[in-house]
Design a protein around this motif. Sequence first.
Motif, PDB file in Angstrom:
ATOM      1  N   ILE A 193       0.816  -1.313   0.025  1.00  0.00           N
ATOM      2  CA  ILE A 193       0.011   0.248  -0.012  1.00  0.00           C
ATOM      3  C   ILE A 193       0.669   1.167   0.098  1.00  0.00           C
ATOM      4  CG2 ILE A 193      -1.667   1.514   1.686  1.00  0.00           C
ATOM      5  CD1 ILE A 193      -2.897  -1.427   2.059  1.00  0.00           C
ATOM      6  N   ARG A 194       2.010   1.219   0.772  1.00  0.00           N
ATOM      7  CA  ARG A 194       2.732   2.607   0.820  1.00  0.00           C
ATOM      8  C   ARG A 194       3.901   2.584  -0.090  1.00  0.00           C
ATOM      9  NH1 ARG A 194       1.589   4.847   5.896  1.00  0.00           N
ATOM     10  NH2 ARG A 194       0.062   3.350   7.030  1.00  0.00           N
ATOM     11  N   SER A 195       4.233   1.536  -1.067  1.00  0.00           N
ATOM     12  CA  SER A 195       4.915   1.546  -1.973  1.00  0.00           C
ATOM     13  C   SER A 195       5.110   2.740  -2.956  1.00  0.00           C
ATOM     14  CB  SER A 195       5.213   0.329  -2.716  1.00  0.00           C
ATOM     15  OG  SER A 195       3.800   0.246  -3.409  1.00  0.00           O
ATOM     16  N   ASP A 196       6.176   3.149  -3.472  1.00  0.00           N
ATOM     17  CA  ASP A 196       6.302   4.292  -4.533  1.00  0.00           C
ATOM     18  C   ASP A 196       5.335   4.310  -5.673  1.00  0.00           C
ATOM     19  OD1 ASP A 196       7.576   6.419  -5.557  1.00  0.00           O
ATOM     20  OD2 ASP A 196       9.322   5.677  -6.132  1.00  0.00           O
ATOM     21  N   MET A 197       5.074   5.334  -5.702  1.00  0.00           N
ATOM     22  CA  MET A 197       4.108   5.804  -6.919  1.00  0.00           C
ATOM     23  C   MET A 197       4.610   5.865  -8.301  1.00  0.00           C
ATOM     24  SD  MET A 197       1.181   8.850  -7.192  1.00  0.00           S
ATOM     25  CE  MET A 197       2.159  10.068  -8.182  1.00  0.00           C
ATOM     26  N   ALA A 198       5.917   6.143  -8.238  1.00  0.00           N
ATOM     27  CA  ALA A 198       6.716   6.304  -9.549  1.00  0.00           C
ATOM     28  C   ALA A 198       6.743   5.291 -10.475  1.00  0.00           C
ATOM     29  CB  ALA A 198       8.046   6.883  -9.067  1.00  0.00           C
ATOM     30  N   HIS A 199       6.524   3.872 -10.276  1.00  0.00           N
ATOM     31  CA  HIS A 199       6.572   2.780 -10.732  1.00  0.00           C
ATOM     32  C   HIS A 199       5.247   2.069 -10.603  1.00  0.00           C
ATOM     33  CE1 HIS A 199       7.868   1.519  -7.161  1.00  0.00           C
ATOM     34  NE2 HIS A 199       7.937  -0.011  -7.538  1.00  0.00           N
ATOM     35  N   ALA A 200       5.210   1.007 -11.670  1.00  0.00           N
ATOM     36  CA  ALA A 200       4.304   0.072 -11.584  1.00  0.00           C
ATOM     37  C   ALA A 200       4.154  -1.181 -10.540  1.00  0.00           C
ATOM     38  CB  ALA A 200       3.805  -0.591 -12.931  1.00  0.00           C
ATOM     39  N   VAL A 201       3.243  -1.168  -9.718  1.00  0.00           N
ATOM     40  CA  VAL A 201       3.248  -2.327  -8.675  1.00  0.00           C
ATOM     41  C   VAL A 201       2.239  -3.095  -9.052  1.00  0.00           C
ATOM     42  CG1 VAL A 201       2.661  -2.640  -6.306  1.00  0.00           C
ATOM     43  CG2 VAL A 201       3.844  -0.508  -6.952  1.00  0.00           C
ATOM     44  N   VAL A 202       2.829  -4.579  -9.335  1.00  0.00           N
ATOM     45  CA  VAL A 202       1.930  -5.625  -9.587  1.00  0.00           C
ATOM     46  C   VAL A 202       1.702  -6.465  -8.292  1.00  0.00           C
ATOM     47  CG1 VAL A 202       1.839  -7.764 -10.963  1.00  0.00           C
ATOM     48  CG2 VAL A 202       2.867  -5.718 -11.735  1.00  0.00           C
ATOM     49  N   VAL A 203       0.574  -6.946  -7.951  1.00  0.00           N
ATOM     50  CA  VAL A 203       0.411  -7.524  -6.701  1.00  0.00           C
ATOM     51  C   VAL A 203      -0.258  -8.853  -7.226  1.00  0.00           C
ATOM     52  CG1 VAL A 203      -0.986  -7.774  -4.572  1.00  0.00           C
ATOM     53  CG2 VAL A 203      -0.360  -5.667  -5.751  1.00  0.00           C
ATOM     54  N   GLN A 204       0.466 -10.038  -7.004  1.00  0.00           N
ATOM     55  CA  GLN A 204      -0.066 -11.407  -7.558  1.00  0.00           C
ATOM     56  C   GLN A 204      -0.353 -12.034  -6.246  1.00  0.00           C
ATOM     57  OE1 GLN A 204      -0.695 -13.654  -9.866  1.00  0.00           O
ATOM     58  NE2 GLN A 204      -1.008 -15.353  -8.438  1.00  0.00           N
ATOM     59  N   GLY A 205      -1.649 -12.855  -6.313  1.00  0.00           N
ATOM     60  CA  GLY A 205      -2.224 -13.380  -5.173  1.00  0.00           C
ATOM     61  C   GLY A 205      -3.524 -14.188  -5.514  1.00  0.00           C
ATOM     62  N   GLY A 206      -3.520 -15.357  -4.843  1.00  0.00           N
ATOM     63  CA  GLY A 206      -4.374 -16.144  -4.881  1.00  0.00           C
ATOM     64  C   GLY A 206      -6.060 -15.617  -4.532  1.00  0.00           C
ATOM     65  N   PRO A 207      -7.066 -16.619  -4.653  1.00  0.00           N
ATOM     66  CA  PRO A 207      -8.318 -15.921  -4.192  1.00  0.00           C
ATOM     67  C   PRO A 207      -8.317 -15.749  -2.460  1.00  0.00           C
ATOM     68  CG  PRO A 207      -8.577 -17.812  -5.516  1.00  0.00           C
ATOM     69  CD  PRO A 207      -7.118 -17.678  -5.249  1.00  0.00           C
ATOM     70  N   GLY A 208      -8.659 -14.546  -2.117  1.00  0.00           N
ATOM     71  CA  GLY A 208      -8.892 -14.403  -0.606  1.00  0.00           C
ATOM     72  C   GLY A 208      -7.981 -13.601  -0.305  1.00  0.00           C
ATOM     73  N   THR A 209      -6.534 -13.510  -1.036  1.00  0.00           N
ATOM     74  CA  THR A 209      -5.523 -12.861  -0.287  1.00  0.00           C
ATOM     75  C   THR A 209      -5.633 -11.132  -0.203  1.00  0.00           C
ATOM     76  OG1 THR A 209      -4.409 -12.793  -2.606  1.00  0.00           O
ATOM     77  CG2 THR A 209      -4.042 -14.553  -1.286  1.00  0.00           C
ATOM     78  N   GLY A 210      -6.765 -10.582  -0.458  1.00  0.00           N
ATOM     79  CA  GLY A 210      -6.863  -9.302  -0.201  1.00  0.00           C
ATOM     80  C   GLY A 210      -6.518  -8.654  -1.192  1.00  0.00           C
ATOM     81  N   LYS A 211      -6.198  -8.901  -2.518  1.00  0.00           N
ATOM     82  CA  LYS A 211      -5.595  -8.311  -3.780  1.00  0.00           C
ATOM     83  C   LYS A 211      -6.432  -6.759  -4.053  1.00  0.00           C
ATOM     84  CE  LYS A 211      -5.906 -11.228  -6.650  1.00  0.00           C
ATOM     85  NZ  LYS A 211      -6.831 -12.405  -5.847  1.00  0.00           N
ATOM     86  N   THR A 212      -7.634  -7.076  -4.050  1.00  0.00           N
ATOM     87  CA  THR A 212      -8.439  -5.717  -4.351  1.00  0.00           C
ATOM     88  C   THR A 212      -8.617  -4.804  -3.285  1.00  0.00           C
ATOM     89  OG1 THR A 212     -10.051  -7.138  -5.550  1.00  0.00           O
ATOM     90  CG2 THR A 212     -10.776  -5.055  -4.815  1.00  0.00           C
ATOM     91  N   ALA A 213      -8.901  -5.205  -2.017  1.00  0.00           N
ATOM     92  CA  ALA A 213      -8.533  -4.348  -0.734  1.00  0.00           C
ATOM     93  C   ALA A 213      -7.181  -3.524  -0.830  1.00  0.00           C
ATOM     94  CB  ALA A 213      -8.829  -5.048   0.577  1.00  0.00           C
ATOM     95  N   VAL A 214      -6.294  -4.335  -1.205  1.00  0.00           N
ATOM     96  CA  VAL A 214      -4.912  -3.572  -1.036  1.00  0.00           C
ATOM     97  C   VAL A 214      -4.821  -2.681  -2.205  1.00  0.00           C
ATOM     98  CG1 VAL A 214      -2.385  -4.145  -1.665  1.00  0.00           C
ATOM     99  CG2 VAL A 214      -3.517  -5.821   0.019  1.00  0.00           C
ATOM    100  N   ALA A 215      -5.316  -2.817  -3.367  1.00  0.00           N
ATOM    101  CA  ALA A 215      -5.335  -1.901  -4.438  1.00  0.00           C
ATOM    102  C   ALA A 215      -5.961  -0.407  -4.189  1.00  0.00           C
ATOM    103  CB  ALA A 215      -5.891  -2.570  -5.601  1.00  0.00           C
ATOM    104  N   LEU A 216      -7.353  -0.805  -3.472  1.00  0.00           N
ATOM    105  CA  LEU A 216      -8.031   0.310  -3.210  1.00  0.00           C
ATOM    106  C   LEU A 216      -7.459   1.086  -2.136  1.00  0.00           C
ATOM    107  CD1 LEU A 216     -11.603  -1.386  -3.550  1.00  0.00           C
ATOM    108  CD2 LEU A 216     -10.546   0.022  -4.978  1.00  0.00           C
ATOM    109  N   HIS A 217      -6.886   0.513  -1.055  1.00  0.00           N
ATOM    110  CA  HIS A 217      -6.268   1.160  -0.101  1.00  0.00           C
ATOM    111  C   HIS A 217      -4.861   1.865  -0.447  1.00  0.00           C
ATOM    112  CE1 HIS A 217      -9.135  -1.177   2.435  1.00  0.00           C
ATOM    113  NE2 HIS A 217      -8.981  -0.402   3.308  1.00  0.00           N
ATOM    114  N   ARG A 218      -4.428   1.313  -1.388  1.00  0.00           N
ATOM    115  CA  ARG A 218      -3.120   1.861  -2.109  1.00  0.00           C
ATOM    116  C   ARG A 218      -3.767   3.289  -2.617  1.00  0.00           C
ATOM    117  NH1 ARG A 218       1.902   2.385  -4.244  1.00  0.00           N
ATOM    118  NH2 ARG A 218       2.077   2.402  -6.352  1.00  0.00           N
ATOM    119  N   ALA A 219      -4.756   3.255  -3.518  1.00  0.00           N
ATOM    120  CA  ALA A 219      -5.507   4.504  -4.057  1.00  0.00           C
ATOM    121  C   ALA A 219      -5.600   5.567  -2.977  1.00  0.00           C
ATOM    122  CB  ALA A 219      -6.528   4.090  -4.778  1.00  0.00           C
TER     123      ALA A 219
END
Length: 759
Positions: A193-219
Amino acid sequence: MSQYSSQLQDEQLATDRAYARLDSLRTQIRSRLDTVRAAGSHGSPTQRTERDSFATLYEDRLAQLRAVEDRLVFGRLDNTQGEHRYVGRIGLSSEDHEPILTDWRADAARPFYEATPSHHGDIVMRRHITLSFRDVVAIEDEILDMNAPTVNQASQSGTLTGEGALLASLSSRRTGKMTDIVATIQAEQDRIIRSDMAHAVVVQGGPGTGKTAVALHRAAYLLYTHRRTLQRSGVLIIGPSSAFLHYIDQVLPSLGETGVISRTIGDLIPGVVATAKELPRAAALKGDIRMRQAIANAVAARVRIPPVLPSIHVNGLLVPIVQSDIEQAQGDALRTHQPHNKARKTFVRSMMHALTSRYAEQLDYTPEQSELSHAQSVFRLNDDVRRTLNLAWLPMNAAWLLSDMWAKPEHLRRYAPWLSNEEIHMLSRPHGSPFTASDIPLLDEAMDVLGPDPKSVVNSSAQASTRALNEQIASETLGQAGIGNGIVTSQMLVDQMTTDDDETMAQRAASDREWTYGHIVVDEAQELSPMDWRMLIRRCPTRSFTIVGDVAQTSALGGSRSWQKTMTPLFGEHNWTLNELSINYRNPQEVSSLSSRFAKQEGLYISTVNAVRAIPDSVQRVTVEKPSDLPSSIFKELDALRPQFVLSDGSGRIAIIADPSMIPGISHDLDVYIDTHVPAEDRSRLQSQHSWDRQIGVYSTEEVKGLEFDAVILVEPGLMENNAPSRIVAASDLYVSMTRPTQKLVIIRTQHDTDDLPL
């Protein structure tokens, strides 16, 4: 009073103080807004415009303060000096600037998510506070420094626990709306969530690992940290379906952020709606990166030498249109490197000059400028000239170009020579057919190559002139008033002068195809084709992306099975990072183990290591003898699940997932079931629910992607596999279907289906 009750009372006082300040701020902002509105439309244009700007600012702030009402306070950090720091949805200070609440995104709040017993700095204890409305109902303490005196205090008061807050949130009933995880963000999630905005951050994760929640909280974190950068450019969220966007639409407002734009690929171009469906193979062909060349070839084919070149009568002379002049004018236009329709202006201008010169060459005297201007006017108004120039450099809009390409197989064969006859037949359709989602990136590509629609050029030029004039007036007005350096800027004045009163930045961005965003969040990113990615990168030149997905769940034939193969060509080898989430917070261990074993047997890449909780009997298998027995078995199981997972307060969700061929029949049977088996007090509620918010619904795998339910009834998985476009897609689809439930998975199938596909 017990020590635990005393602790609750203390936290209630702190919580009351935070809410009192929140109420006070709301009252202040509302009062200021009322004062601005009361002024009405009186005063000078400058005064009216400034009032409108302030009104917009106050309305946005009031919306933010209202959105953070629920669970305003959720944490506390205690340091070695015995000081308490409360953590919540937004930052609050008293009128004397004394801190009351620390915004969860601030650096000071990082230990709440990242501190561990081995790395805790001066933080000795982390407290989780649970609210029901504005009442403190529970507290839990995590000791980070075992030598601190707070260990005994927490032990004696009964607050010393582990991950209770997290497990409680996992066990709660689904509501059709995704909730934020701001109170339960885990350390591996917080680092992303707190990683640098200057580059692309890819989050790979299986079902239920909170990928979407992480993406929205990062936004939300980026909007907080880079407010000045992102406030005007905005953040775009791309989701797989409109149902998914409805599912997540409350998360960012609950974190104090409004004005984010949410779209699917199919509705990313303003005014264009993708309504048609197509075969997966056709979608994959359109998503191929070589289609950019097909579009370029289709445009280039409209720059040509007409077979017949007429001569024009002017003042008794016959002036020919010469091939060399056309070739020279076309070269002049191509050298501008402008989009096709813009470059056409250069072509027409060069041709007018060439024709006028041809006319002057036939005179035995030097003509005056007025005569040459008259001759040029004759050329411009002549139908033969206009027809010939159109044939030599055809003005086009993107919708016509794409429709023409699909409607004429012989043209498509020339534009895309790599396509086989079978593939060309697959893509062919009548002129004017509705667009599919896979057409949208090609349409966007064509718009980029062509430039503005010729029919809208006049309006666009007028709007640009008006905008420039408004900017000049706004700047001069603020300069004269001496307020140009304050909260109201010349740009704000321009926005007020050129947009509707209620139009926000999000609305302006959504209506402008060429709008570029400061950051883009892409969910279910594994489904995107190369042409989809090309369209998104066009909208974010800085390439600041949060990309979340799971390559084991890829259903699209043109989607990603490897992040390295997809991301490196897009961003460069060193401009993106891959982060893997490994803990399954959604599924019970029994469901996670079953789905993971199946996926691995089918050759899918599984990144999830383990699930955090076990629920006995969370997987149930039901086998019937013949297909005609399926409906009764489905609704018998639904009858058992409904009292447990469908509550009268609107919470709880059950999904019946089946092959698309079975959905109409099951949907009809479900309507009959609700009409005949559900009590009257619940019946009307279930029947009136929106398709994206049903407590009981029938879905295909495509429709449930990204969503979660309390219970899932999976029907005839073998049939789903047999009807999938490929074996690997079938495996991904079944993996998705099996991993939607948070509590219970029921698999109902015939004996034949069981023999076809053992699970």
